[in-house]
Design a protein around this motif. Structure first.
Motif, mmCIF file in Angstrom:
data_model
loop_
_atom_site.group_PDB
_atom_site.id
_atom_site.type_symbol
_atom_site.label_atom_id
_atom_site.label_comp_id
_atom_site.label_asym_id
_atom_site.label_seq_id
_atom_site.Cartn_x
_atom_site.Cartn_y
_atom_site.Cartn_z
ATOM 1 N N ASN A 266 0.815 -1.209 0.000
ATOM 2 C CA ASN A 266 0.000 0.000 0.000
ATOM 3 C C ASN A 266 0.854 1.267 0.000
ATOM 4 O O ASN A 266 0.526 2.257 -0.624
ATOM 5 C CB ASN A 266 -0.949 0.007 1.200
ATOM 6 C CG ASN A 266 -1.985 -1.099 1.071
ATOM 7 O OD1 ASN A 266 -2.279 -1.537 -0.030
ATOM 8 N ND2 ASN A 266 -2.512 -1.559 2.185
ATOM 9 N N ARG A 267 1.986 1.189 0.720
ATOM 10 C CA ARG A 267 2.884 2.336 0.763
ATOM 11 C C ARG A 267 3.445 2.624 -0.633
ATOM 12 O O ARG A 267 3.432 3.749 -1.096
ATOM 13 C CB ARG A 267 4.005 2.085 1.768
ATOM 14 C CG ARG A 267 4.527 3.368 2.349
ATOM 15 C CD ARG A 267 5.455 3.203 3.546
ATOM 16 N NE ARG A 267 6.284 2.034 3.512
ATOM 17 C CZ ARG A 267 6.200 1.076 4.439
ATOM 18 N NH1 ARG A 267 5.291 1.158 5.397
ATOM 19 N NH2 ARG A 267 7.004 0.050 4.386
ATOM 20 N N GLU A 268 3.875 1.552 -1.308
ATOM 21 C CA GLU A 268 4.410 1.723 -2.662
ATOM 22 C C GLU A 268 3.381 2.347 -3.580
ATOM 23 O O GLU A 268 3.682 3.223 -4.364
ATOM 24 C CB GLU A 268 4.824 0.369 -3.251
ATOM 25 C CG GLU A 268 6.236 -0.042 -2.859
ATOM 26 C CD GLU A 268 6.461 -1.525 -3.121
ATOM 27 O OE1 GLU A 268 5.922 -2.045 -4.125
ATOM 28 O OE2 GLU A 268 7.162 -2.159 -2.313
ATOM 29 N N GLU A 269 2.142 1.858 -3.437
ATOM 30 C CA GLU A 269 1.082 2.389 -4.287
ATOM 31 C C GLU A 269 0.941 3.885 -4.078
ATOM 32 O O GLU A 269 0.757 4.639 -5.010
ATOM 33 C CB GLU A 269 -0.244 1.691 -3.961
ATOM 34 C CG GLU A 269 -0.467 0.469 -4.806
ATOM 35 C CD GLU A 269 -1.933 0.182 -5.020
ATOM 36 O OE1 GLU A 269 -2.731 0.578 -4.162
ATOM 37 O OE2 GLU A 269 -2.249 -0.438 -6.042
ATOM 38 N N LYS A 270 1.014 4.287 -2.811
ATOM 39 C CA LYS A 270 0.853 5.702 -2.506
ATOM 40 C C LYS A 270 1.977 6.520 -3.130
ATOM 41 O O LYS A 270 1.745 7.580 -3.683
ATOM 42 C CB LYS A 270 0.796 5.907 -0.986
ATOM 43 C CG LYS A 270 -0.639 5.799 -0.500
ATOM 44 C CD LYS A 270 -0.783 6.228 0.942
ATOM 45 C CE LYS A 270 -2.098 5.714 1.478
ATOM 46 N NZ LYS A 270 -1.947 4.943 2.703
ATOM 47 N N THR A 271 3.228 5.997 -3.018
ATOM 48 C CA THR A 271 4.336 6.759 -3.597
ATOM 49 C C THR A 271 4.224 6.834 -5.116
ATOM 50 O O THR A 271 4.649 7.785 -5.735
ATOM 51 C CB THR A 271 5.709 6.168 -3.192
ATOM 52 O OG1 THR A 271 5.564 4.762 -3.118
ATOM 53 C CG2 THR A 271 6.186 6.706 -1.870
ATOM 54 N N ASP A 272 3.605 5.770 -5.687
ATOM 55 C CA ASP A 272 3.395 5.804 -7.133
ATOM 56 C C ASP A 272 2.479 6.955 -7.532
ATOM 57 O O ASP A 272 2.663 7.560 -8.577
ATOM 58 C CB ASP A 272 2.738 4.480 -7.609
ATOM 59 C CG ASP A 272 3.791 3.376 -7.656
ATOM 60 O OD1 ASP A 272 4.972 3.717 -7.476
ATOM 61 O OD2 ASP A 272 3.426 2.225 -7.852
#
Lengths: 291, 684
Positions: free
Chosen positions: A284-290
């Motif tokens: 989820n964190r990666e998605e947010k940074t994307d």
């Protein structure tokens, strides 16, 4: 005379078949696992919202099932062929049945039976509904629609198809024992593994040192927690896998009481759940940074 | 008239819930047709592992024409003095599109009103089905569902196709991402090619050619006749029960049968083990006392050789394991197994299984006074009855159901006498409601003790059942306790048994909830034995804990119910009971205060009846008791006719109430008959 399909050829054929269905061809995990489900390519990848189609051979270690090569069907180690399709496909049952045909089984000459089996892995906090698939009474596959893993409801329902390779080949080659399977045109399964199997049976049942195993279990458990605290999912989960195998070893050795058994299972499950949560959190964190 | 077919195609359905789900579907459709007034001639439920469905023949194309009544203005507003329609009525007719011949006047509660009566032709069956079918599929009940696609619809197994065909037209409703159509699927052993259905009547035949016998009754007959045939060929008696056949039936689309033999070396194993292995591996049917078996399979006939060989291979590998466990257990012996139960937790905080067996050994001695009981064998069996839980065999998941049975064999081979063996073997029965009881008295006693202990343990650790929560099966255990106590008929009070058992525990349990629990189980047990709830409520009024006695009272009451004077008996106590309603403080009866002859007569009768009842309660002759209670009726009636109970004089009134109470107590000793509901007699 009909040419006999060898063990290694069955593996090659299955890889080809599922590659054509869009599966990535993966390889076994590098540590002892009880089933292909433990492989991060299944356990972690089925979490989260991304598509994932994969197949691989997994060497499944079940210390308690060893029989010193005296039972034609029970061994402490065997090969699985694992397929994950996420999401599952509407005609997945047919695809599976056709994979059997591609190996040389004519469906009108055998009975293929889907026998209800609600699969549950207490150590992985995972469950699904599905079947054992029986070919003429012999269980050759586990077919499961996962519903939960690591105690988490799955966003996309994957199907897991786990072929028991030795059993399938046994039926294909029409032999009475796994030991008699032809691995290639020269060597049998016994040539490759018999001595290994007998020695591991002795190790699992007679020689494994329970004290040492308990120390290992505790050590890996601590290590896993430390790694999870540091946000390291894969190494932490690796330790959880090791705990699970050590637990299986202890159980085979017959040194754990019923209450201790439940306790150890609970501890492994806690680690697996932690890994699943952390994996999703990272995701989820990666998605947010994307964004 | 046309036909309708609904078929929900699934990936192989769990056999245990297949039939009920299919019947659920049919009854919902039946309900729909009835409430929406769609005529049909016959309805038929079909199912196989891969489909559930309903065929409805002789369906009308439309609902029955509907008559709709629309309420209009009051009559006096609708018509003027001359009886001509007013403007109000005209505007009502216009707004609703009513013609003069559709207007009627009806009297309702509020007075006379004008109504418009309109006949509508009824909706098309097709439209109704299109609207209602998704709801019907959605309403199917099941215990555990799964999700398989993005619609997140839950069902026991994935739905893969739906056929909904009314005459020649598919009803294309959508459910779980699937659009209903006219294509069904054959048995996959035959083909993967969808079968196109022109109309519902083609369904059965087309599928038969596709390797599917869709009618479960037809399939069952086929299975039974084929088993019989195969057994005849093998020579011997096939061992199976109805449940097994139903399970086989729910796991096959097209039954074929083959018989074979396994290695006679395995005949060393007890018959129950052989049967368990065979059953676990594809419901193979054992030919009694032999190494022969029958396999019912679901494929093409030409698969016979592969099937035979395959099943035998697997089953023999398992028999190999079983023999391995068996020999290991024999080497170890029952004593050593019992020692191991020390390490096996029973219930959390309540010690080990070993502790339980020690408790049972003590508890069974409570039953020493039952005539002809062999206490030595009973205590011996109690001591060893749980030992097999630590045998290699019973520890295996596949053989857990042989608990007790294996213990019996191991006890016998270890030199215990036949009765001990028998008690251990049968002490788990009854395993479910309706199961057989142990055959021996000692077996019944041990089963009773074991189960009462299970209930007690659950109550002590706070795991008693609430609502649908009953993880330990406490209700089932409680029911079995009641059942056995009834059959033992040994004048045992469950209240006292609970007290005795409590003394064997360190921790204690509150008596009230557990007594209440057993009273509920008893009530259910009596209901299952065909008694009415009012009869049960009446006799349970003063239950002291003797189950068999309550059953006899219920039986007498039920037997009395058909007699012409039953109502007289009941009214007798009702009259007595009514006047006592709300009276709390009953004074002591004083015979010197009697004034009226009717008072004296009632008292005299009461005394006489009480004295005569005494020996009857000892012999338990409840029909005679009821007759005696009935005999008080003339005196009761005379008393109420002649005597004013609620008189002004306090002393007199209290004494009369005491007299009435005295009579009531005589009734109550048998039951509270005022709880009996009598049709046509007003309460109060």
């Amino acid at each position: 005379m009909k040419k006999i399909k060898t063990f290694e050829n069955v593996i090659i054929d299955l890889k080809h078949y599922w590659q054509k269905q869009g599966c990535l061809i993966f390889e076994p995990y590098n540590s002892e696992v009880g089933a292909g489900t433990f492989n991060p390519a299944t356990f972690l990848r089925i979490l989260g919202p991304e598509k994932w189609n994969v197949c691989y051979v997994e060497i499944s270690k079940r210390p308690r099932d060893g029989r010193y090569c005296e039972n034609p069907l029970r061994f402490q180690q065997y090969y699985q062929f694992q397929v994950i399709m996420k999401p599952s496909l509407p005609d997945i049952q047919k695809l599976y049945l056709q994979s059997l045909e591609s190996l040389g089984f004519k469906l009108n000459e055998h009975e293929v039976k889907f026998v209800e089996d609600d699969w549950e892995s207490p150590t992985l906090g995972a469950w699904g509904l599905g079947w054992e698939v029986w070919l003429d009474g012999l269980e050759i596959t586990q077919f499961t629609y996962f519903q939960q893993a690591g105690g988490i409801d799955l966003e996309i329902v994957p199907v897991e198809i786990t072929y028991g390779l030795e059993r399938i080949v046994m039926a294909l080659q029409n032999v009475e024992s796994i030991l008699d399977i032809k691995w290639n045109s020269q060597l049998t399964w016994a040539d490759v593994y018999k001595e290994n199997e007998i020695q591991f049976s002795r190790y699992n049942f007679e020689y494994a040192n329970p004290e040492f195993l308990r120390t290992l279990f505790n050590g890996y458990e601590d290590e896993a927690r430390r790694l999870f605290d540091a946000g390291l999912v894969y190494p932490g989960y690796d330790c959880a896998i090791k705990c699970s195998h050590i637990f299986n070893m202890l159980e085979a050795r017959g040194t754990i009481s019923i209450s201790e058994r439940a306790n150890l299972i609970g501890r492994v499950r806690a680690l697996a759940s932690r890994a699943a949560q952390l994996y999703l959190a990272n995701f989820n964190r990666e998605e947010k940074t994307d964004d | 008239m046309i036909d309708f077919l609904l078929e929900i195609g699934v990936e192989d359905f769990p056999p245990g819930i297949l039939a009920q789900t299919a019947h659920n579907l049919s009854s919902q459709l039946e309900e729909l047709f009835k409430t929406r007034k769609i005529f049909y001639r016959s309805i038929r439920t079909i199912y196989t592992p891969r489909r559930i469905g309903t065929i409805i023949l002789g369906v009308s194309r439309r609902q029955k024409p509907q008559v709709v009544e629309i309420q209009g203005p009051p009559k006096k507003v609708a018509y003027d003095e001359t009886g001509a329609p007013t403007a109000t009525l005209k505007s009502f007719m216009k707004s609703r599109g009513l013609k003069p011949n559709e207007i009627v006047v009806k009297r309702i509660k509020k007075g006379e009103y004008v109504f418009g009566k309109k006949e509508s032709p009824g909706e098309l069956t097709e439209d109704i089905l299109y609207q209602e079918l998704p709801r019907i599929v959605q309403n199917l009940e099941f215990h555990r569902g799964m999700v398989w696609n993005e619609t997140k619809v839950k069902f026991p197994r994935p739905i893969r196709w739906i056929v909904a065909l009314l005459d020649r037209r598919p009803i294309r409703f959508e459910y779980a991402g699937i659009k209903a159509d006219r294509y069904t699927m054959p048995n996959f052993h035959f083909s993967f090619k969808p079968i196109r259905l022109g109309k519902p009547r083609e369904y059965m035949n087309f599928l038969r050619h596709g390797g599917v016998v869709v009618d479960p009754n037809e399939r069952k007959k086929l299975i039974l006749s084929r088993i019989k045939q195969a057994a005849g060929k093998l020579g011997g008696v096939p061992v199976f029960d109805d449940a097994m056949i139903d399970e086989i039936n729910a796991s096959t689309e097209y039954p074929e049968v083959v018989g074979d033999e396994f290695d006679p070396a395995y005949l060393e194993l007890p018959g129950e083990v052989l049967q368990t292995v065979l059953k676990a591996h594809g419901n193979l049917i054992w030919i009694k006392d032999s190494n022969k078996f029958i396999c019912v399979f679901s494929a093409k006939k030409r698969a016979i050789q592969n099937v035979k060989q395959g099943y035998k291979r697997v089953m023999q590998a398992r028999l190999f394991d079983a023999l391995f466990y068996y020999k290991q257990d024999l080497k170890q012996g029952l004593n050593a197994m019992r020692e191991q139960t020390k390490g096996m937790m029973w219930l959390k905080g309540l010690g080990s299984v070993y502790d339980k067996s020690v408790r049972l050994e003590k508890f069974v001695t409570t039953f020493k006074d039952i005539p002809k009981i062999n206490l030595n064998a009973l205590t011996r069996a109690a001591k060893f009855c749980k030992a097999d839980l630590c045998s290699a065999m019973v520890r295996e998941k596949e053989f857990t159901s042989l608990q007790g049975i294996m213990g019996g064999y191991y006890a016998g081979l270890g030199g215990e006498d036949n009765l001990v063996v028998q008690i251990i073997k049968e002490h788990y029965h009854p395993i479910f409601v309706g199961d057989v009881l142990p055959k021996t008295i000692e077996g019944m006693v041990l089963s009773l003790c074991d189960k009462l202990d299970n209930v007690m343990g659950a109550f002590i650790i706070g795991n008693q059942p609430t609502g649908s929560y009953d993880p330990l099966g406490v209700r089932r255990n409680g029911y079995a306790v009641i059942h056995i106590l009834d059959k033992l008929d040994a004048k045992l009070s469950i209240t006292q048994l609970i007290e005795q058992l409590k003394g064997l525990y360190e921790k204690t349990v509150q008596p009230t909830p557990i007594h209440q629990f057993f009273q509920e189980r008893l009530s259910r047990y009596l209901q299952d034995n065909g008694y009415r709830y009012d009869e049960i409520n009446a006799v349970l009024e003063n239950w002291t804990g003797d189950v068999a006695d309550i059953h006899k009272r219920c039986d007498a009451l039920k037997g009395f119910r058909d007699r012409h004077n039953f109502v007289m008996l009941i009214i007798g106590q009702k009259r007595v009971r009514n006047i006592l309603k709300g009276i709390k403080d009953i004074k002591e009866l004083n015979v010197n205060l009697f004034k009226e002859p009717a008072e004296k007569a009632l008292y005299k009768k009461g005394m006489e009846v009480s004295a005569r009842l005494e020996p009857l309660y000892i012999s338990g002759d409840y029909i005679k008791i009821l007759k005696l209670l009935l005999s008080m009726r003339p005196e009761i009636d005379k008393f109420f006719d002649d005597v004013l109970v609620m008189c002004e004089d306090d002393e007199l009134r209290n004494n009369r109430l005491s007299l009435v109470n005295f009579i009531n107590t005589i009734f109550l000793r048998f039951a509270d008959l005022s709880k009996i509901v009598i049709e046509g007699v007003k309460e109060g």
